[in-house]
Design a protein around this motif. Sequence first.
Motif, mmCIF file in Angstrom:
data_model
loop_
_atom_site.group_PDB
_atom_site.id
_atom_site.type_symbol
_atom_site.label_atom_id
_atom_site.label_comp_id
_atom_site.label_asym_id
_atom_site.label_seq_id
_atom_site.Cartn_x
_atom_site.Cartn_y
_atom_site.Cartn_z
ATOM 1 N N HIS A 57 0.766 -1.236 -0.169
ATOM 2 C CA HIS A 57 -0.053 0.012 0.025
ATOM 3 C C HIS A 57 0.739 0.995 0.137
ATOM 4 O O HIS A 57 2.132 1.090 0.200
ATOM 5 C CB HIS A 57 -1.098 -0.072 1.274
ATOM 6 N N HIS A 59 1.468 3.812 1.935
ATOM 7 C CA HIS A 59 2.038 4.570 3.163
ATOM 8 C C HIS A 59 3.487 4.632 3.031
ATOM 9 O O HIS A 59 4.068 3.779 2.620
ATOM 10 C CB HIS A 59 1.447 3.944 4.420
ATOM 11 N N HIS A 62 6.331 2.165 3.543
ATOM 12 C CA HIS A 62 6.305 1.031 2.735
ATOM 13 C C HIS A 62 6.671 1.318 1.261
ATOM 14 O O HIS A 62 7.213 0.345 0.748
ATOM 15 C CB HIS A 62 4.860 0.243 2.919
ATOM 16 N N HIS A 120 -7.421 -1.684 6.087
ATOM 17 C CA HIS A 120 -6.428 -0.468 6.562
ATOM 18 C C HIS A 120 -6.777 0.680 5.668
ATOM 19 O O HIS A 120 -7.403 0.850 4.754
ATOM 20 C CB HIS A 120 -4.895 -1.293 6.024
ATOM 21 N N ASP A 142 -0.133 -3.997 8.765
ATOM 22 C CA ASP A 142 -0.999 -3.069 8.285
ATOM 23 C C ASP A 142 -2.482 -3.378 8.082
ATOM 24 O O ASP A 142 -2.787 -3.461 6.966
ATOM 25 C CB ASP A 142 -0.348 -2.449 7.161
ATOM 26 N N HIS A 190 -4.167 -0.730 12.883
ATOM 27 C CA HIS A 190 -3.025 -1.829 13.076
ATOM 28 C C HIS A 190 -3.470 -2.922 13.925
ATOM 29 O O HIS A 190 -4.173 -2.584 15.011
ATOM 30 C CB HIS A 190 -1.858 -1.059 13.540
HETATM 31 ZN ZN ZN Z 1 -0.092 1.667 6.700
#
Ligand code: ZN
Length: 260
Positions: A57, A59, A62, A120, A142, A190
Amino acid sequence: MIRFASLGSGSRGNALLVQAGRTRLLIDCGFGPRVLAQRLAKLGVVPEQIDAVLVTHEHSDHVAGVAALARRYACPVYLSAGTRQALAHRQIAVPHLLEIDPAATFTIQDVDVHPYAVPHDAAEPTQFVLASDGLRLGVLTDAGSTTPAMLDALRGCNGLMLEFNHDADMLARGPYPAYLKARVGGAYGHLDNGMAADLLAQLRSDALQVVLAAHLSETNNHPDHVRAHLARVLDGAPTVWHVASQHDGSGWLTLGRVHS
Ligand SMILES: [Zn+2]
Ligand SMILES: [Zn+2]
């Protein structure tokens, strides 16, 4: 044989290296080129040897290093349509993108990749189970809650990397502002230690060789709490476990075929 190693895990950067046969994959790359190269070198790997990156994903913990890796090494990047759009929206230009159907298995050289959707707060978050040589490695970070589809995807895995993000009491008593506590602890945030332990208890099996606890909060968790959960849930099981840290890699963890 499958072997895997965390290059670091937590809200300041994530990357998991997986090697199966001739194939080396990264799941996420939250580290810039210098840190990535340093942590790969400890495992005897250079960035040129990465065959592909799978992105869970958008974010930044990552994806922060994904564009540089793809540009420098012409490394293909697999991601969902939603993740692709979210990166474009943030004007993060990543070359060599390959869009995946999060409901469909695909193959990268020696590895079959089974994506699955998770709850998420990202556009189209996708986690992965990697299969090769009769072995399965399940990855889950996540996710704010567990779903039957997640359990189905992860059942029977020989290795698991599983999020133990926070201790619910530490989060409640800790320094985060109310909105952030609600976000982290919510159904699209989370996994807390208790939820992760419950999930692991359902996935416990004689086939499960290695568990790597990951994505621990440095503010709202402590590795000792995670170790206590792992020791309790895996008591009597033939499973070794490790706790990934933000600042160091885990070293190689190996899944092997069981010969009868
Ligand atoms: Zn995340
Ligand atoms: Zn994250």
